[in-house]
Motif scaffolding. Sequence first.
Motif, short mmCIF file in Angstrom:
data_model
loop_
_atom_site.label_atom_id
_atom_site.label_comp_id
_atom_site.label_asym_id
_atom_site.label_seq_id
_atom_site.Cartn_x
_atom_site.Cartn_y
_atom_site.Cartn_z
N PHE A 273 21.57 4.40 32.72
CA PHE A 273 21.78 4.29 34.16
C PHE A 273 20.74 5.13 34.90
N GLY A 276 17.46 3.21 34.63
CA GLY A 276 17.49 1.92 35.30
C GLY A 276 17.63 2.03 36.80
N TYR A 277 18.49 2.94 37.26
CA TYR A 277 18.84 2.91 38.69
C TYR A 277 18.43 4.14 39.49
N THR A 278 18.00 5.24 38.84
CA THR A 278 17.44 6.30 39.67
C THR A 278 15.92 6.37 39.52
N PHE A 280 14.20 3.59 38.26
CA PHE A 280 13.74 2.20 38.27
C PHE A 280 12.78 1.89 37.14
N MET A 282 13.22 -0.18 34.44
CA MET A 282 14.13 -1.15 33.81
C MET A 282 13.72 -1.45 32.38
N TYR B 145 24.71 -3.01 32.94
CA TYR B 145 23.76 -2.45 33.93
C TYR B 145 22.40 -3.13 33.85
N VAL B 149 20.06 -7.09 36.80
CA VAL B 149 18.84 -7.52 37.49
C VAL B 149 18.47 -8.97 37.14
#
Lengths: 312, 298
Positions: A273, A276-278, A280, A282, B145, B149
Amino acid sequence: MSTFAKKYVKLRKRNAAIAWEKARRNRVCYLFLLPYAILFFTFFILPMITSIFYSFTYYNILEPARFIGLQNYINLILQDDVFLTAVKNTFLIAVITGPVGYILSFGFAWFIHELPRWIRTFAVLIFYAPSISGNAYSVFQIIFRGDSYGWFNAVLMHLGIIKTPELWLTNPATIMPVLIFVILWMSMSTGFLAFVAGLQGIDRSQYEAGYVDGIRNRWQELYYITLPNMKPMLLFGAVMAITQSFNVADVPMALAGFPSTDYAAHTVVVHLFDYGYTRFEMGYASAIATLLFLVMILCNKLIQNALRRVGT
Amino acid sequence: MSMTTQANGHRMKAVNGRKRRPNRSVLGDLGVWLLLIIVAIIMALPLVLAISNALKPLNELFRFPPTVFPIHPTLTNFSDLMVTMGQSWVPFTRYLANTVWITLLGTAGHLLIASMAAFVLAKYDFPGGRTFFNIVVVALMFNGYVTAVPNFITMSKLHLIDTIWAVVLPAIASPMGLFLMKQFMEGLPFSLIESAKLDGAREFRIFWSIVMPNVKPAWLTLIIFSVQGLWNNRASAVIYSEGKKTLTYALQQIQAGGVARTGQAAAVIVVIMIVPIVTFILSQSQILETMASSGLKD
């Protein structure tokens, strides 16, 4: 050599012909499967394959993915110390909460099954309560608060067990036990309900035959009648237990903070997480997901093989 | 196991008698009861706290040390919530209708489509069936998660973004429901299906009027999972028009309205839980009470 090859081709052809004949005779099966298969492929398989592809790229969501081969995996295993901490924590959580949660789910489903009828629905509701509202675990923030207003501290201080409040969710030494307790508390979820429903479907006459055949106590009855009948639900529960215990992320992030002190509550999915989300990244997050996926498949394989032997 | 028959006349009478099973010790039963009561108290904690918090007046919510039960219980939090909801820009009933639609369509579709697939996977041997099932089980384990995307990209290509279908369609194909239904259908005897075939029933009839009624506990459980998931779905990533948003999302916006809304926030938690709990109680009592007499094994 060539005769061998010929024979092989012939065999394959024969097998293909048999499969084709079987498929043709059962073509209505494909019709039944089709609506699900289309949706499942679009919303589950396609994103999964795309994510595995991203794991070999540098992908920051904004720019197109750039292929970098195994670089993500190499960095993950050789250079990312935090990832290794996360792996250690995740294994600790999974090894304890997976099996214990699974056994508790079955045990309580079984005990509740024996209760008188009028109280059963209520009992199932109470045991399922932690899972009924998505984030019920946030009560534990109040219970394990670090000051003397936290209930657990208040009780312990009142009883004179500790003199000063303990920082349960900040101290690296106490985070893990608290987390494991909370996760176990939440473990009566999907598997538990499947067990409750499964126990209900077992034919009564088998138990009555058991009494006649001399089954003397509840444990013999469990082993010789209940467990063999519950095999399909036990397999289901096992997969759910694996999925839940390896995917722990929300509870540590909500209770221990993000990031937690010394990464003491950092799990693999929290790490994922984070990237992926702080940050970016991916591609890197996808590599983490793919590795976790492989480990879970392996674990699932082992457990399914063990469960097949139950009651035989 | 020693199969020497221990059953004497006294035990047999107990079998025919009402409750007591012959092979249970009183001490064991007491132990089970005690254990259940102790654990139930710990488990009930969040529900008790959520409900009692919603019944507390504002000053008690901020009391230190916090109390478990309200001293002066009141319903002001709920009436305040009604007032706030009445003032919202989009009529409140709209949010409710959106969520009800999503929940109904998603649950009904999932129940029908996943059960149909589970039926053929459990009861027919056809090429590709086993492989397909194994893929479904494995798909459960991939982390959500990272697939979010690619999923968003697929949905926008299909023009599903900002429609309720972006929530409904993936929910219909949820692997867990198929897995659950297939495991329960597996236990049904083949003879049941064979005899229906001999009577001339077509596949859909076998599925609908023979298999489904016999796995009632399974699909009632599936309904619980599906309703719970969809009702609590905020859908904030795929739906952004205010008029299409869900109830949970709207209520959580009220909840996030700062300290002044603490009381209403406590009421929101209870309001959101009502529908999943009612569904739960209805289907659980169905599972636990109507199925008790039936039993179908060969």
